[in-house]
Design an enzyme around this catalytic site. Structure first.
Site, PDB file in Angstrom:
ATOM      1  N   SER A   1       4.459   2.800   7.718  1.00  0.00           N
ATOM      2  CA  SER A   1       4.184   1.650   6.863  1.00  0.00           C
ATOM      3  C   SER A   1       5.392   1.240   6.049  1.00  0.00           C
ATOM      4  O   SER A   1       6.001   2.072   5.371  1.00  0.00           O
ATOM      5  CB  SER A   1       3.064   1.970   5.887  1.00  0.00           C
ATOM      6  OG  SER A   1       1.843   1.704   6.480  1.00  0.00           O
TER       7      SER A   1
ATOM      8  N   ASP B   1       0.252  -7.540   1.510  1.00  0.00           N
ATOM      9  CA  ASP B   1       0.586  -6.116   1.589  1.00  0.00           C
ATOM     10  C   ASP B   1       2.105  -5.892   1.623  1.00  0.00           C
ATOM     11  O   ASP B   1       2.610  -5.138   2.439  1.00  0.00           O
ATOM     12  CB  ASP B   1      -0.091  -5.463   2.801  1.00  0.00           C
ATOM     13  CG  ASP B   1      -0.167  -3.945   2.668  1.00  0.00           C
ATOM     14  OD1 ASP B   1       0.328  -3.402   1.653  1.00  0.00           O
ATOM     15  OD2 ASP B   1      -0.711  -3.305   3.584  1.00  0.00           O
TER      16      ASP B   1
ATOM     17  N   HIS C   1       0.821  -1.221   0.000  1.00  0.00           N
ATOM     18  CA  HIS C   1       0.000   0.000   0.000  1.00  0.00           C
ATOM     19  C   HIS C   1       0.853   1.268   0.000  1.00  0.00           C
ATOM     20  O   HIS C   1       0.346   2.364  -0.197  1.00  0.00           O
ATOM     21  CB  HIS C   1      -1.050  -0.013   1.117  1.00  0.00           C
ATOM     22  CG  HIS C   1      -0.557   0.297   2.494  1.00  0.00           C
ATOM     23  ND1 HIS C   1      -0.376  -0.670   3.455  1.00  0.00           N
ATOM     24  CD2 HIS C   1      -0.217   1.468   3.077  1.00  0.00           C
ATOM     25  CE1 HIS C   1       0.039  -0.101   4.570  1.00  0.00           C
ATOM     26  NE2 HIS C   1       0.153   1.194   4.365  1.00  0.00           N
TER      27      HIS C   1
END
Lengths: 452, 444
Positions: free
Chosen positions: A203, A116, A86
């Site tokens: 992230s 992911d 992402h």
């Protein structure tokens, strides 16, 4: 029963703004824990990178660009960087800031939305600048326990090269599914939960143990919570990264069953004393459906090996086992149906993808996306083909005629079979174009006149 | 708010108008709803002006009320006659499309008002009679658009100045006392907010009285089933004509869906046919505005009797064009199948939930495959066994303890058997969205 964290779970998308509070520096104290944290940090910190990603998206019927930031880390001397899907999985232009503060352009190597994860590559000559290559190494996430110290590194709220410290709060968490690029993530893995502060922008950054090994990739955080962050365990990351580097994708198989743990169903008609995994649903037209597997069946073994889940935390492992089956070759399922036992053979298929390109038809003012078998299943679409309208631009020729969610079935009498063919057909079509489309239960026709 | 000058006429307190004659025949309905939402009682009272129509019925406009079937809901209606006397009454029913309600008086049959509106033009005066006995005089500002009114009326609508807004539901008459219609404002989603910000409804609209003329006969609804074709229809407009390459305009309704096994399906009507007439009724459908009167007219057609139906069908030619063929089919209308909103609710008291049957409309809107049968959970009591077990509103219950539950009776039977077998956990197999799942419920 342990359950996934309910409520909103945030993808760690970045925020550009932050007010800074200046605090006086703490006095340095020589203490063994601090020394260990420093040592662990020193091992991975030079491999930590800040990622700026220019992404192309589609909104309101047109192609749009957006910028986001995230974190990542170098994993080999060739300049490969691991991050989240992402963060960079659909990036068009990726700029990486290295520990030396040098900015280099990165290329996307491959990505896996199901976990992911994504792998990028920078030119090693530029990245390491002739010096000794520095990269992080993976530790064994299966050895982690609640209470183990961990250090999270990354760019929270785009504040690059930030380090936070905490413990493993839960080593085996299951989360409600979250869609990443049209895929359920987390189906094939459990998560590490940590209280090391993780914020949007973290992230893709590493979660590091005190040996200075990467034990997880920081990926999510619970919204409106304090320090409830989630990382993908390094053992999962390692396998996925290997597959991505080896063949550019993670090969997975599917038989089309949705499983439920038996724990909650103990002492009911469905679950007897033996162990197994309950089939909650069978996808229409899937290998399991063809083999005659029914909801309510209990799978006892897969290819002779016990197949059991008492608790929800055990399901990702079972899905991963199904994913590892060889597509096209028979697998044996041992089942119990009521009081009866039976053996069935299923032929797994390659796991379907919901990851399909979106396109813009600028002359009409719409964006469209191909319909995959998986989308058809999830949206319960009767159509075998067609393309899905994902956005309509205000004021465009399509504006009063088509809507989001419409399925284009025919263009000038030609059945729409897929995105490429659709783009080909409309490329040749002359205005006015005749369109047959589905909107819910309604199948209507309309005419679009292009504005030159 | 307030309108601008010019067309707005004087606003005056009218004590001496001859509309008094009709004002003397206005009743007031007092409707009290008592609801206990899982233990917490609440009460609401509504006052509405009403006019006597045939057979001792009263008509009120601006809301549609149905007799409640809910166990924990009570609806009480009393009527107050023009002299202020209270007369017992019972709710007959409401018409959602027309936003009106019919009430039957017990032991009173006032002289009916004929539901025929005197036509008005911009500048003409109307007198509004409110539920509080207020009498106000306004000039029709202009003819209103359908968008402004809460209902689609077959005739002209009259826009009044914004000051008339507080007269929702009021009865409009001419100064001579002839009925014109009823005030019904289109409610906006955020009406309160809109009014606060000054962007709320700017106009009061009078809907002509004849709009409601059929209502007293048509209600109660259950006595008079509505005709049903089983098709989705769209206007056959210029885009459709262009699509099929038709040069001379065609009257008709375009078929955008045919329900399997429906009257239309059995008559041989197919997707993308144009239905031009049914019996003596021509189907004119050019704009969405035509829909409401068209639907009403179709619903009034006789049931159970074959009607000639003119259909236009387009056949594709090898060159990509279309050839239109007109023909006639015999169409026998049926009563509209029960929809989910009207379907009876069954309460499973000990587990604390309620179900409704899986109706065709629910099946369609939730994309339930044709081979699945079950009952739909509508409500769960807080902290009931069913809620603790994880059941949710909207779950389609397919099986209980392995036994199919195609209807509420089967569900009751399966649950009774589970209780008889003294099961501590009952397994529900439900469909939630596109997926199925097993849940366990522990009877207390």
């Amino acid at each position: 029963m342990t359950v996934g964290v309910r409520g909103p779970v945030l993808r760690l998308a970045p925020l550009p703004l932050l007010a800074l509070l200046l605090l006086p520096p703490a006095a340095g104290a020589e203490d063994p824990l601090e020394a260990r944290v420093l040592a662990a940090k020193d091992k991975v910190f030079p491999a930590l990178v800040h990622i700026v990603n220019v992404e192309e998206g589609f909104a309101l019927g047109r192609r749009q660009k957006s910028v986001s930031t995230g974190s990542g880390f170098l994993v080999d001397e060739k300049g490969h960087i691991v991050t989240n899907y992402h963060v960079a999985g659909e990036g068009k232009l990726l700029v990486v800031t290295l520990a030396s503060k040098k900015e280099v352009e990165a290329k996307l190597v491959a990505g896996d939305p199901f976990t992911d994860l994504a792998v990028l590559k920078v030119d090693p000559a530029a990245a390491f600048a002739g010096g000794k290559p520095v990269f992080a190494t993976f530790g064994d996430s299966s050895g982690l326990e609640e209470g183990d110290f961990v250090v999270a590194m990354g760019s929270p709220l785009s504040l690059s090269r930030s380090v936070s410290f905490g413990i493993i709060s839960c080593r085996e968490r299951t989360l409600d599914s979250l869609q990443v690029a049209g895929h359920e993530t987390g189906k094939y893995n459990t998560w590490l939960q940590t209280d090391a502060a993780i914020n949007p922008g973290n992230s893709g950054g590493p979660l590091v143990n005190l040996a200075g090994e990467v034990v997880g990739v920081n990926t999510r955080a619970a919204l409106l919570a304090n320090n409830i962050g989630f990382a993908i365990p390094s053992n999962v990351v390692r396998d996925v990264v290997e597959a991505l580097l080896r063949e550019g994708r993670v090969p997975r198989s599917d038989i089309g069953v949705r499983l439920q743990p038996l724990g909650a169903l103990e002492h009911t008609l469905l679950a007897s004393a033996e162990s197994g995994a309950l089939v909650a649903g069978v996808d229409f037209g899937s290998p399991a459906a063809r083999a005659g597997v029914l909801p309510g069946d209990v799978i006892l073994s897969l290819d002779g090996e016990p197949f059991a889940a008492r608790f929800v935390e055990q399901l990702p492992g079972l899905y991963a086992r199904i994913a590892r089956l060889k597509a096209g070759s028979e697998a044996r399922l041992s089942l119990r149906r009521g009081t009866e036992r039976m053996e069935v053979a299923v032929v797994p298929e390659p796991l379907g993808t919901g990851l399909v390109a979106e396109s813009e038809v600028a002359a009409w003012g719409i964006t469209v996306r191909a319909i995959t078998p998986r989308m058809r299943l999830e949206m319960a679409l009767p159509e075998e083909s067609g393309v899905l309208v994902t956005g309509v631009r205000a004021g465009s020729p399509a504006a009063t005629r088509l809507e989001d969610g419409d399925i284009l079935r025919e263009i000038d009498g030609v059945e729409v079979r897929g995105l490429a063919q659709f783009l080909d057909v409309i490329g040749k079509a002359k205005s006015p174009v005749r369109i047959a489309f589905r909107r819910g239960a309604v199948i209507d026709v309309t005419v679009l006149r292009e504005v030159k | 708010m307030g309108g601008r000058g010019g067309l707005i006429a004087l606003l005056l307190l009218a004590g001496t108008v001859s509309a008094q004659d009709l004002a003397d025949r206005i009743w007031v309905l007092r409707i009290t709803t008592e609801r206990s939402s899982f233990g917490a009682p609440s009460r609401q009272t509504l006052l509405a002006p009403a006019v006597p129509v045939e057979d001792g019925l009263l008509l009120a406009v601006g809301f549609a009320l149905e007799p409640t079937t809910e166990k924990d809901e009570a609806l009480r209606v009393t009527a107050i006659d023009p002299s202020g006397r209270i007369v017992p009454a019972e709710l007959v029913g409401g018409d959602d499309d027309l936003r009106c309600t019919i009430v039957r008086l017990v032991g009173a049959r006032p002289e009916p008002v004929v539901l025929e509106g005197a036509p008005r033009r911009a500048g003409d005066e109307v007198v509004l009679l409110s539920r509080h006995g207020e009498v106000m005089r306004f000039a029709v500002r202009r003819m209103a658009t359908r968008i402004e009114a809460a209902v689609e009326a077959p005739r002209a609508l009259y826009a009044l100045p914004a000051d008339a807004q507080s007269f929702q539901g009021a009865i409009a008459t001419t100064p001579e006392g002839r009925l014109v219609g009823f005030v019904d404002l289109r409610p906006t989603v955020a009406e309160g907010l809109g009014i606060m910000l000054g962007i709320g409804p700017q106009t009061a609209v009078v809907v002509p009285a004849e709009t409601y003329a059929d209502v007293p006969k048509a209600l109660p609804r259950k006595d008079r089933p509505r005709g049903w074709l089983g098709v989705n229809l769209a206007p056959f407009d210029a885009d459709h004509e262009a699509y099929f390459g038709i040069e001379t305009p065609v009257d008709g309704a375009f078929v955008t869906g045919v329900a399997e096994g429906s009257p239309a399906d059995r008559a041989g009507i197919r997707l993308h046919d144009v239905v031009q007439s049914i019996g003596d009724l021509p189907l004119r459908f050019e704009r969405m505005d035509d829909w409401d009167p068209l639907l009403r007219a179709v619903q009034r057609l006789p049931l159970g009797k074959p009607l000639p139906c003119r259909v236009l069908r387009f056949e594709r030619l090898p060159d990509g064009g279309y050839d239109a063929k007109a023909f006639e089919v015999a169409l026998t209308l049926e009563a509209r199948p029960l929809d989910f909103a009207d379907a009876p609710e069954t309460e499973i008291e000990d587990l604390g939930f309620r179900v409704k049957p899986l109706t065709q409309d629910w099946r369609r809107s939730n994309r339930v495959p044709g081979d699945l049968e079950g009952v739909v959970i509508t409500r769960l009591e807080r902290a009931s066994a069913a809620q603790l077990g994880g059941l949710e509103p909207g779950d389609l219950v397919l099986k209980v303890d392995g036994r199919a539950t195609p209807d509420a009776d089967a569900l009751r039977k399966a649950l009774a058997d589970a209780r008889a077998a003294k099961r501590t956990k009952i397994v529900f197999f439900v469909r939630r969205g596109p997926v199925t799942t097993f849940l366990t419920v522990q009877p207390s």
